[in-house]
Design an enzyme around this catalytic site. Structure first.
Site, PDB file in Angstrom:
ATOM      1  N   ASP A 138       0.838  -1.193   0.000  1.00  0.00           N
ATOM      2  CA  ASP A 138       0.000   0.000   0.000  1.00  0.00           C
ATOM      3  C   ASP A 138       0.877   1.249   0.000  1.00  0.00           C
ATOM      4  O   ASP A 138       1.815   1.357   0.786  1.00  0.00           O
ATOM      5  CB  ASP A 138      -0.841  -0.023   1.296  1.00  0.00           C
ATOM      6  N   HIS A 197      -8.349   2.147  -1.427  1.00  0.00           N
ATOM      7  CA  HIS A 197      -9.275   2.721  -0.466  1.00  0.00           C
ATOM      8  C   HIS A 197     -10.031   3.819  -1.223  1.00  0.00           C
ATOM      9  O   HIS A 197      -9.398   4.681  -1.843  1.00  0.00           O
ATOM     10  CB  HIS A 197      -8.525   3.371   0.690  1.00  0.00           C
ATOM     11  N   GLU A 200     -14.063   6.393   1.496  1.00  0.00           N
ATOM     12  CA  GLU A 200     -13.997   6.223   2.959  1.00  0.00           C
ATOM     13  C   GLU A 200     -14.164   7.597   3.602  1.00  0.00           C
ATOM     14  O   GLU A 200     -15.108   7.842   4.340  1.00  0.00           O
ATOM     15  CB  GLU A 200     -12.649   5.591   3.346  1.00  0.00           C
TER      16      GLU A 200
HETATM   17 ZN   LIG Z   1      -7.766   0.151   5.217  1.00  0.00          ZN
END
Ligand SMILES: [Zn+2]
Length: 336
Positions: A138, A197, A200
């Protein structure tokens, strides 16, 4: 208050697809790491305070503080092994574990050495607990595209050693998806799976942006419900959404459990999976997330079974492995 997850939930074979390694460190392990590195303030109560925060910015800052305890490859080995031990206890057969490689680069750590620690932990965990783990690297989106390319370089470098995917996380509003078009295109060229992501802490436009990046799964997708056309698109294409209810409540991204869209998404035919995100930091676990779905949103056992099956279906496992897990799921779940 939730009651204990049922026996059915425990016994259901599960995969977890949105799970941060650094967010899985229990306070007792963090205390062990503090002692290992001779850091001050080493009482359990003081360590637990690190996990108290009030909003999304506070959570990101707490996450950063927790990663400050990870200094040596052995630290990464330890937290990987402990995580797999807890997965086994919940009958999680497979997990795709997100490593914040971007944080390691930012701290100027020797990532190649850290990766050896991660792999040692994974191999020991697989041997002792029979749990399968793939890595997802990530990048921290607010650090920009160039830094994300460096994370991708690492994912490419270790591609053949159980690194299945690449993604972006962090502060969505400070790093919109459009910045990462080239990074994602390059990741795809190298046969890495893509996740992001999205939706969010930012609106539905961020989810559209992630789809434009060809993200195969959407992490959170909390704000998709604000855009009917987007819901239609997600439903039609059956894009897996990595739902993390407790996370959304604890970060304040969702103000109240009654406002969480998980039930309406399900009823509108979206392809959902249940996840704990950062279980230690959110004081939750995968089985508790299933229990929450059941107790707060009225999911039946049959529907939970569907969500658990989705978690294997939406995994980044190679095709033959996926079939193996699905067959195993189908024979075990009919008995559960
Ligand atoms: Zn996460």
């Amino acid at each position: 208050m939730l009651s204990e997850p049922s026996r059915f939930i425990f016994s259901l074979p599960k995969a977890e697809l949105h799970l941060h390694l650094e967010g899985s460190i229990e306070p007792s392990t963090l205390l062990e790491l503090r002692q290992r590195h001779r850091m001050d303030g080493a009482s359990l109560a003081e360590v637990e305070q690190l996990y108290d925060y009030k909003d999304f910015a506070g959570f990101l800052s707490a996450f950063k503080d927790v990663t400050g305890h990870l200094r040596a490859p052995e630290d990464y080995e330890l937290i990987t092994y402990r995580l797999m031990e807890r997965l086994k206890a919940q009958h999680v057969l497979h997990a795709e574990v997100i490593v914040s490689a971007g944080v390691c680069l930012w701290r100027k750590q020797d990532f190649a050495a850290i990766f050896e620690g991660l792999e040692r932990g994974r191999q020991r965990g697989e041997k002792d607990f029979g749990v399968s783990v793939l890595w997802i690297f990530d990048a921290i989106r607010q650090f920009g595209a160039e830094k994300a390319q460096s994370v991708l370089d690492l994912a490419i470098q270790f591609r053949d050693r159980n690194v299945a995917g690449f993604g972006i996380g962090g502060d969505e509003r400070a790093g919109p998806p459009e910045w990462f078009a080239e990074v994602y295109a390059r990741a795809a060229e190298h046969d890495l799976h893509l996740t992001a992501h999205a939706g969010e802490s930012a609106g539905p436009e961020s989810i559209w942006g992630a789809l434009n990046l060809k993200a195969e799964r959407i992490g959170h997708g909390l704000t998709a419900g604000q855009d009917a056309e987007l819901i239609e698109e997600l439903a039609e294409r059956q894009v897996p959404i990595e739902i993390c209810v407790t996370s959304n409540l604890r970060t304040g991204c969702c103000a109240d459990v009654a406002q969480h869209p998980v039930r309406s998404y399900f009823d509108q035919g979206l392809m959902l999976t249940i996840n704990s995100d950062d279980p230690a930091m959110f004081r939750t676990s995968l089985v508790e997330e299933y229990a929450l779905a059941q107790q707060a949103f009225g999911f039946t056992d049959e529907q939970l079974r569907e969500l658990a099956r989705n978690s294997f279906e939406a995994s980044f496992l190679p095709a033959d492995k996926k079939v193996e897990f699905l067959n195993l799921f189908d024979s075990a779940a009919t008995r559960a």
